[in-house]
Design an enzyme around this catalytic site. Structure first.
Site, mmCIF file in Angstrom:
data_model
loop_
_atom_site.group_PDB
_atom_site.id
_atom_site.type_symbol
_atom_site.label_atom_id
_atom_site.label_comp_id
_atom_site.label_asym_id
_atom_site.label_seq_id
_atom_site.Cartn_x
_atom_site.Cartn_y
_atom_site.Cartn_z
ATOM 1 N N GLU A 254 44.201 34.263 45.165
ATOM 2 C CA GLU A 254 44.303 35.322 46.174
ATOM 3 C C GLU A 254 45.471 35.314 47.236
ATOM 4 O OE1 GLU A 254 42.808 38.406 45.913
ATOM 5 O OE2 GLU A 254 44.051 38.832 47.987
ATOM 6 N N THR A 298 45.297 43.261 43.756
ATOM 7 C CA THR A 298 44.738 42.215 42.740
ATOM 8 C C THR A 298 44.555 42.863 41.466
ATOM 9 O OG1 THR A 298 43.497 41.205 44.500
ATOM 10 C CG2 THR A 298 42.857 40.676 42.403
ATOM 11 N N HIS A 413 42.028 36.011 51.693
ATOM 12 C CA HIS A 413 42.366 37.433 51.609
ATOM 13 C C HIS A 413 42.335 37.793 53.120
ATOM 14 C CE1 HIS A 413 41.892 41.761 50.968
ATOM 15 N NE2 HIS A 413 41.994 41.538 49.767
ATOM 16 N N HIS A 473 49.459 38.677 44.816
ATOM 17 C CA HIS A 473 50.756 39.581 45.870
ATOM 18 C C HIS A 473 50.850 38.876 46.998
ATOM 19 C CE1 HIS A 473 46.820 40.654 47.924
ATOM 20 N NE2 HIS A 473 46.084 40.826 46.430
HETATM 21 C C1 GP9 Z 1 38.344 42.218 45.779
HETATM 22 C C2 GP9 Z 1 39.489 41.601 45.604
HETATM 23 C C3 GP9 Z 1 40.411 41.589 46.614
HETATM 24 O O1 GP9 Z 1 37.502 42.341 44.792
HETATM 25 O O2 GP9 Z 1 39.993 41.439 44.330
HETATM 26 O O3 GP9 Z 1 41.542 42.918 46.216
HETATM 27 P P1 GP9 Z 1 42.664 43.158 46.882
HETATM 28 O O4 GP9 Z 1 42.471 43.499 47.942
HETATM 29 O O5 GP9 Z 1 43.442 41.673 47.098
HETATM 30 O O6 GP9 Z 1 43.405 43.932 46.001
HETATM 31 MN MN MN Z 2 44.494 40.247 46.052
#
Ligand code: GP9
Ligand code: MN
Length: 634
Positions: A254, A298, A413, A473
C-alpha cells in the site's frame, strides 16, 4: 384533532418528516454504518432530507387534495420499499443494493431466496412512516387558502429543497473529497449522500455504462486486436516457466513509492528488509517501474495486474464496469488448476471488490470477516499488516495447492497513523505531517513484509512459491512538494513529480540464485504478462497492453493514466518533453510528439474495450472474434 385547523400542506410536511426520521432510525438500527465524528453523524441524519423534499414535493403540482394524498402515498410506499429492500438485502449480504446485483443473480446465487429468508413480520416497523402518513391524512384538517399562491409556494419550496441538497453535498465533499468521482464504497455513498440519492447515482452510473455497451457490436475489436498484436513481446526463453507449478503470492504494498528504498531519513534506514531484498540472490528487483493508476487507486492497480488494461480516466472501473467480461490473470490461473483468491482485511464492498472479483473469476475473497482483529491489532484504516499477513499465511496453509493468492496490505495508507509501539523510527521534520509520518508507516510495512517471509518459511510455504510484490500508487501527492523538496534536496519539477511515480516491483523466486537489479523501464500494465510467463502460461492470444519485462522485445514506454509518459529517452509531463537523464526540457520539443500520440491511442483502445464491454465478443481460446451466432443476445 379533526376540528383543529392545521396549516396548509401539513400532511406533506408530516410525510417528509415521518419518512426522514424513519430512514434515520433504520440507518441506525438495520445497518452497521461506521461513524467517526459528529459531522459524519450530522450528515447521516441530514442526508435523506433533500431527496424526500423533492419527491414528496411533487404533490404540490396536484390540485385536488385527493390526488395530492394519493401521490404522497405512492412516494411513501416507494421509499419504504427501497429502504426495506436494502434492509433485507443487508441482512444477508452486509451490503447495499446496486443495480447490477439485481440483474446478475447468476453471479450471486439466488438473491431472491436469500432476501426472502431475511424477512420477518416484525419488519412492519420499517413502514412506520406510512402508518403515520395515513393517520395524518385521516385526521389532519388543513386550512384552505386561495389557490393563486400555489405557484409561489411551489417555487419557494423547491428552492429550499435545492438548498438542502447543496448543503448536504457541500458537507459530503468536505468530509469525503471526490466522493462522486472516486465513488469508493457503497457504505460511504450511503453515509454521505443518503440511501435515496445513492440509488439515483447508482442508476445514473449503471445506465451510462449500459448505453455505451449497447452501442458496441464487436467490430471495434479488429482494430484493437491488430494494435495489440503488433506490439506484443515474445516471452524471454530463459524466464518463461521459471516459476511453473509453484504457488503464486502477489503482495500489494500500500502506497509504497520507490524513493524510500535504499534511502535514509535523518540517518535512519527506512526499509531495511526490502533493501536487502533488492540485493537478494533470489530476487529480481525493478527500480524503474511506475504505477499507472487513476482515481481508483488500489483497485486500479488490481485491475492493471489482472487484466493488463488501463483503468479509466474518470471513476474506478471496479465500480463502473464490474459486470463486464474480462480475461483476468486469475481466470487463466484457475483454468490451469490453481485455486485463486484475494485476502484483504477491509469490508468486501470497498471498491466494489465483492462484485468485481466475481467478474474477474477470483474464486474466493477473504475479506475482514475472515480475519480476527484482536485487541490492539487495528490502526488507521483497519487491521494492522503484521497480524494480517500472519493470518493470511494461516489461510494459505489450508488452501488447495497450487494457489494464486493476493494480499492487500493497508497500514501504510494515508493519513499514515500508527500506534506508539509500532513506531520503529522517528518522524521526519518537514512542514508536512503526512510526509513526516509516512516514513514511520513505511518502516512498519517493511517489518510486516519481513514477518510475511518468516511466516511463509515457518509454514513450509516458502520454497514452493513465487512472491511478487508491487507498490500500488503514490502515498505522497503533489500537495506535499515543498516537504518533498526538503527531503530530496531538489526542486520538484513536473519531471521530478513524474519520476516520483515509481513504485517498487519485486519478483522473488526462492532458489533462483541469479537475482539482480533489472533497470528495465516498465509499469503495472506489464505485470500480467510478466507473471503469467514466469508461471509458464502463454499470453499471445490475450488482449492486453503490457509486455513481459523480461522479454528482449519489451518496449520501454510507460503511459500514465493522465497522459504523462516515460520512455528510455524522455519524460513527458505538464506538456513538456524532458530528457530522462538530465531532467531538463529537450531542445526539440516535438521529440515527444509521436509518443504522445501513441499514448493517447493506447489509452483510447483500452477505454473502448471497457466501455463497450468488447471482450464479450472475443474468443479467448483461439484469439478470434466470436461469430454472430456465438455472440450473446443483448
Ligand atoms: C481499501 C484499500 C485502500 O480497501 O485498498 O484503498 P486506496 O484508498 O488506497 O485506493
Ligand atoms: Mn492503495
Amino acid at each position: 384533532m379533526k376540528n383543529k385547523e392545521w396549516p396548509k400542506h401539513s400532511v406533506l410536511a408530516i410525510a417528509v418528516i415521518a419518512t426522514w426520521l424513519t430512514t434515520y432510525v433504520v440507518y441506525k438500527t438495520a445497518f452497521s454504518i461506521t461513524i467517526d465524528n459528529a459531522l459524519q453523524e450530522f450528515i447521516l441524519f441530514l442526508n435523506p432530507l433533500s431527496l424526500l423534499l423533492f419527491a414528496y414535493g411533487g404533490a404540490l403540482f396536484f390540485k385536488s387534495k385527493k390526488a395530492q394524498n394519493r401521490y404522497i402515498l405512492v412516494i411513501a410506499v416507494l421509499t419504504s420499499v427501497i429502504l426495506y429492500g436494502n434492509v433485507a438485502f443487508y441482512r444477508f449480504f452486509t451490503d447495499f443494493i446496486t443495480l447490477p446485483v439485481l440483474f446478475q443473480t447468476d453471479n450471486f446465487g439466488d438473491i431472491g431466496n436469500s432476501a426472502a429468508a431475511s424477512i420477518f413480520w416484525t419488519d412492519i416497523v420499517y413502514f412506520a412512516d406510512i402508518i403515520i402518513i395515513l393517520l395524518a391524512m385521516r385526521f389532519v384538517n388543513e386550512k384552505q387558502t386561495a389557490a393563486k399562491s400555489a405557484a409561489t409556494h411551489r417555487k419557494a419550496y423547491f428552492v429550499l429543497s435545492a438548498a438542502v441538497l447543496f448543503f448536504n453535498l457541500g458537507l459530503a465533499e468536505a468530509e469525503r473529497p471526490q466522493l462522486l468521482t472516486r465513488s469508493f464504497d457503497r457504505e460511504m455513498l450511503v453515509k454521505n449522500l443518503g440511501m435515496y440519492n445513492y440509488h439515483l447515482y447508482d442508476v445514473y452510473i449503471q445506465s451510462k455504462s449500459q448505453a455505451q455497451r449497447a452501442l458496441a457490436d464487436g467490430s471495434e475489436l479488429t482494430e484493437v486486436t491488430n494494435y495489440v498484436r503488433s506490439n506484443q513481446a515474445e516471452p524471454s526463453e530463459e524466464m518463461f516457466g521459471a516459476a511453473e507449478g509453484r504457488n503464486l503470492i502477489v503482495v500489494t504494498l500500500e502506497s509504497l513509492q520507490t524513493f524510500v528504498l535504499n534511502n535514509e531519513m535523518n540517518g535512519e534506514t527506512i526499509t531495511p528488509f526490502m533493501n536487502e531484498l533488492t540485493q537478494d540472490e533470489d530476487t529480481i528487483y525493478f527500480p524503474n517501474f511506475y504505477h499507472q493508476t487513476g482515481l481508483g487507486k488500489t483497485s486500479d492497480s488490481e485491475f492493471l495486474l489482472e487484466t493488463g488494461m488501463y483503468p479509466l480516466s474518470g471513476g474506478a472501473v471496479f465500480f463502473t464496469h464490474s459486470g463486464n467480461t474480462f480475461n483476468s490473470m486469475a481466470e487463466k490461473m484457475g483454468n490451469e488448476g490453481y485455486a485463486t483468491n484475494v485476502q484483504h482485511a477491509n469490508t468486501k464492498s470497498f471498491w466494489n471488490r465483492d462484485m468485481m472479483y466475481e467478474s474477474l473469476e477470483i474464486d474466493k475473497f477473504y475479506d475482514i470477516q475472515s480475519f480476527t482483529v484482536g485487541e490492539g491489532e487495528a490502526v488507521n484504516w483497519g487491521m494492522k499488516d503484521i497480524p494480517f499477513f500472519e493470518q493470511s499465511v494461516g489461510h494459505m496453509s489450508g488452501m488447495q495447492q497450487p494457489f494464486y493468492t493476493r494480499l492487500l496490505s493497508l497500514t501504510n495508507h494515508h493519513p499514515f497513523t500508527l500506534d506508539e509501539e509500532d513506531k520503529m523510527i522517528d518522524e521526519y521534520d518537514s512542514n508536512s505531517g503526512t510526509l513526516n509520518r509516512y516514513f514511520q508507516t513505511v518502516r512498519y510495512l517493511d517489518e510486516a513484509v519481513k514477518t510475511l517471509f518468516e511466516d511463509l518459511k515457518e509454514q513450509g510455504l516458502y520454497e514452493n512459491s513465487i512472491i511478487v510484490m508491487y507498490g500500488d500508487h503514490y502515498g505522497i501527492s503533489d500537495n506535499h512538494n515543498e516537504a518533498m523538496a526538503q527531503y530530496l534536496d531538489k526542486e520538484i519539477t513536473p519531471y521530478e513529480s513524474a519520476q516520483l511515480q515509481k513504485v517498487p516491483f519485486f519478483v522473488h523466486i526462492p532458489g533462483y540464485e541469479e537475482g539482480y537489479v533489472n533497470e528495465e523501464i516498465g509499469g503495472q500494465v506489464d505485470m500480467r504478462s510478466t507473471i503469467l510467463h514466469l508461471m509458464g502460461m502463454e499470453t499471445e492470444k490475450d488482449i492486453q497492453f503490457g509486455g513481459d519485462l523480461f522479454s528482449e522485445e519489451h518496449e520501454e514506454f510507460v503511459i500514465f493514466r493522465d497522459g504523462r509518459f516515460v520512455t528510455d529517452e524522455y519524460v513527458y509531463a505538464a506538456n513538456v518533453c524532458y530528457d530522462i537523464e538530465t531532467g531538463e526540457p529537450v531542445e526539440d520539443q516535438s521529440a515527444c510528439d509521436p509518443y504522445a500520440e501513441r499514448a493517447l491511442e493506447e489509452l483510447q483502445y483500452s477505454e473502448s474495450i471497457i466501455n463497450g464491454d468488447l471482450l464479450r465478443f472475443y474468443e479467448e481460446e483461439n484469439g478470434q472474434l466470436k461469430t454472430l451466432d456465438e455472440q450473446e443476445q443483448p
